[in-house]
Design an enzyme around this catalytic site. Sequence first.
Site, PDB file in Angstrom:
ATOM      1  N   LYS A 170       0.836  -1.210   0.000  1.00 30.87           N
ATOM      2  CA  LYS A 170       0.000   0.000   0.000  1.00 30.87           C
ATOM      3  C   LYS A 170       0.876   1.268   0.000  1.00 30.87           C
ATOM      4  O   LYS A 170       0.553   2.255  -0.666  1.00 30.87           O
ATOM      5  CB  LYS A 170      -0.930  -0.012   1.217  1.00 30.87           C
ATOM      6  CG  LYS A 170      -1.760   1.236   1.413  1.00 30.87           C
ATOM      7  CD  LYS A 170      -2.800   1.480   0.327  1.00 30.87           C
ATOM      8  CE  LYS A 170      -3.493   2.820   0.552  1.00 30.87           C
ATOM      9  NZ  LYS A 170      -4.560   3.101  -0.390  1.00 30.87           N
ATOM     10  N   LYS A 238      -0.908  11.665   5.726  1.00 36.43           N
ATOM     11  CA  LYS A 238      -0.618  10.556   6.656  1.00 36.43           C
ATOM     12  C   LYS A 238       0.157   9.447   5.937  1.00 36.43           C
ATOM     13  O   LYS A 238       1.148   8.940   6.439  1.00 36.43           O
ATOM     14  CB  LYS A 238      -1.949  10.024   7.209  1.00 36.43           C
ATOM     15  CG  LYS A 238      -1.930   8.593   7.724  1.00 36.43           C
ATOM     16  CD  LYS A 238      -3.314   8.137   8.162  1.00 36.43           C
ATOM     17  CE  LYS A 238      -4.243   7.681   7.066  1.00 36.43           C
ATOM     18  NZ  LYS A 238      -3.984   6.382   6.456  1.00 36.43           N
TER      19      LYS A 238
HETATM   20  P1  NAP Z   1     -13.265   8.432   7.021  1.00 36.08           P
HETATM   21  O1  NAP Z   1     -14.366   8.723   6.100  1.00 36.08           O
HETATM   22  O2  NAP Z   1     -12.717   9.528   7.876  1.00 36.08           O
HETATM   23  O3  NAP Z   1     -13.734   7.200   7.950  1.00 36.08           O
HETATM   24  C1  NAP Z   1     -12.980   6.711   8.995  1.00 36.08           C
HETATM   25  C2  NAP Z   1     -13.953   6.073   9.960  1.00 36.08           C
HETATM   26  O4  NAP Z   1     -13.185   5.484  11.004  1.00 36.08           O
HETATM   27  C3  NAP Z   1     -14.889   7.079  10.596  1.00 36.08           C
HETATM   28  O5  NAP Z   1     -16.202   6.666  10.314  1.00 36.08           O
HETATM   29  C4  NAP Z   1     -14.565   7.018  12.078  1.00 36.08           C
HETATM   30  O6  NAP Z   1     -15.667   6.891  12.921  1.00 36.08           O
HETATM   31  C5  NAP Z   1     -13.801   5.724  12.239  1.00 36.08           C
HETATM   32  N1  NAP Z   1     -12.774   5.836  13.273  1.00 36.08           N
HETATM   33  C6  NAP Z   1     -11.630   6.565  13.224  1.00 36.08           C
HETATM   34  N2  NAP Z   1     -10.932   6.400  14.343  1.00 36.08           N
HETATM   35  C7  NAP Z   1     -11.651   5.537  15.126  1.00 36.08           C
HETATM   36  C8  NAP Z   1     -11.457   4.983  16.414  1.00 36.08           C
HETATM   37  N3  NAP Z   1     -10.359   5.273  17.132  1.00 36.08           N
HETATM   38  N4  NAP Z   1     -12.407   4.153  16.890  1.00 36.08           N
HETATM   39  C9  NAP Z   1     -13.507   3.864  16.169  1.00 36.08           C
HETATM   40  N5  NAP Z   1     -13.750   4.362  14.948  1.00 36.08           N
HETATM   41  C10 NAP Z   1     -12.825   5.189  14.434  1.00 36.08           C
HETATM   42  O7  NAP Z   1     -11.997   7.818   6.257  1.00 36.08           O
HETATM   43  P2  NAP Z   1     -11.940   6.879   4.955  1.00 36.08           P
HETATM   44  O8  NAP Z   1     -11.722   7.749   3.760  1.00 36.08           O
HETATM   45  O9  NAP Z   1     -13.059   5.927   4.983  1.00 36.08           O
HETATM   46  O10 NAP Z   1     -10.547   6.137   5.213  1.00 36.08           O
HETATM   47  C11 NAP Z   1     -10.426   5.021   6.100  1.00 36.08           C
HETATM   48  C12 NAP Z   1      -9.067   4.346   5.849  1.00 36.08           C
HETATM   49  O11 NAP Z   1      -9.006   3.901   4.484  1.00 36.08           O
HETATM   50  C13 NAP Z   1      -7.851   5.250   6.073  1.00 36.08           C
HETATM   51  O12 NAP Z   1      -6.803   4.529   6.654  1.00 36.08           O
HETATM   52  C14 NAP Z   1      -7.488   5.671   4.643  1.00 36.08           C
HETATM   53  O13 NAP Z   1      -6.133   6.003   4.523  1.00 36.08           O
HETATM   54  C15 NAP Z   1      -7.857   4.422   3.866  1.00 36.08           C
HETATM   55  N6  NAP Z   1      -8.185   4.616   2.435  1.00 36.08           N
HETATM   56  C16 NAP Z   1      -9.036   5.612   2.049  1.00 36.08           C
HETATM   57  C17 NAP Z   1      -9.331   5.756   0.692  1.00 36.08           C
HETATM   58  C18 NAP Z   1     -10.267   6.844   0.199  1.00 36.08           C
HETATM   59  O14 NAP Z   1     -10.293   7.089  -1.025  1.00 36.08           O
HETATM   60  N7  NAP Z   1     -11.048   7.488   1.041  1.00 36.08           N
HETATM   61  C19 NAP Z   1      -8.772   4.890  -0.266  1.00 36.08           C
HETATM   62  C20 NAP Z   1      -7.946   3.858   0.168  1.00 36.08           C
HETATM   63  C21 NAP Z   1      -7.650   3.737   1.531  1.00 36.08           C
HETATM   64  P3  NAP Z   1     -16.774   8.017  13.176  1.00 36.08           P
HETATM   65  O15 NAP Z   1     -17.689   7.933  11.983  1.00 36.08           O
HETATM   66  O16 NAP Z   1     -17.439   7.568  14.420  1.00 36.08           O
HETATM   67  O17 NAP Z   1     -16.035   9.303  13.279  1.00 36.08           O
END
Ligand code: NAP
Length: 290
Positions: A170, A238
């Site tokens: 990744k 990050k």
């Molecule tokens: P996001 O929309 O900010 O969602 C992250 C979720 O994780 C939120 O719903 C949050 O909960 C939850 N969370 C964070 N910290 C937590 C904790 N300590 N305990 C419980 N729940 C927690 O982010 P995302 O875009 O989905 O990304 C998630 C991961 O996928 C990241 O590592 C990112 O680098 C990776 N990723 C993202 C993409 C993309 O295009 N977005 C692509 C590939 C990989 P709440 O809703 O309660 O705040």
Amino acid sequence: MKVGFIGLGIMGRPMALNILKGGFDLTVWARRAESMAPLLEAGARGAASAAEVAAGCDVVFSMVADAADVEQVALGAGGVAEGARAGLIYVDMSTIAPAAAQSISARLLDKGVTMLDAPVSGGEVGAISGGLTIMVGGDAAAFAKVEPLFARMGKAATLIGGPGAGQVAKACNQILTGVGVLAVAEAFNFARKSGVDAGKVREALLGGFAYSRILENHGQRMLDRNFKPGFKAWMHQKDMNIVMQEAHRLGLMLPSSAATAQLFNAMVGSGMGEEDSVAALKLLESLSGE
Ligand code: NAP
């Protein structure tokens, strides 16, 4: 097979929905009730904590933000390890540092939980369509058991190697996509400042060796001035931070990654952290004049 899903944000929500649509018995937990609501409406069971999810499931996925969050979900109070039944497979699909994944995996193993690190590429579009690319590190037997679930979320899941190997793949992906976004933003800014239509440039280049999914997809979003995430700039910051820390640890020279990491630092510093990483174009424009 009983399946759990923790972390229902931009990526986790559609990934969990695709598991549910596959007919699996799904239990979910998220910190905020509004994050859980769409899954409950679609028929998933709700739990009060990560531990409660683990207590009722054979395989538990998490899709949270950074290593500290994975640590909390896996090993913290009310976390997966606390509720885990014997033989539980825990699959973290967040993007975190390879060393952090290895450390969490080793500590979970001491508590009888087998962990796979399984970060993804393909963005929100891939999460919704079930077309993600999944890069996996960990035990081969656990990978084989989880493969039918990976097939609900992705078009390809590859076992790269042992614990942390998925996160290494990744990090390589983030080098390519991060440098790619910066390259497309630079090219479009160059066209604009030269008085040439960046849309026409993109159209022409899509037919040549400069073709890339980044030019096609991210390039179009730049032209549309669509900076809604998608993939938040602070998340890419990050990930480039993970790459630069590994480069430091391994004594590696990564000049393009270093420049890209600086770009994302500046985006976050300029208040663009919650915008999509394609907003990099705006930053370059603002530094280059009308
Ligand atoms: P996001 O929309 O900010 O969602 C992250 C979720 O994780 C939120 O719903 C949050 O909960 C939850 N969370 C964070 N910290 C937590 C904790 N300590 N305990 C419980 N729940 C927690 O982010 P995302 O875009 O989905 O990304 C998630 C991961 O996928 C990241 O590592 C990112 O680098 C990776 N990723 C993202 C993409 C993309 O295009 N977005 C692509 C590939 C990989 P709440 O809703 O309660 O705040």
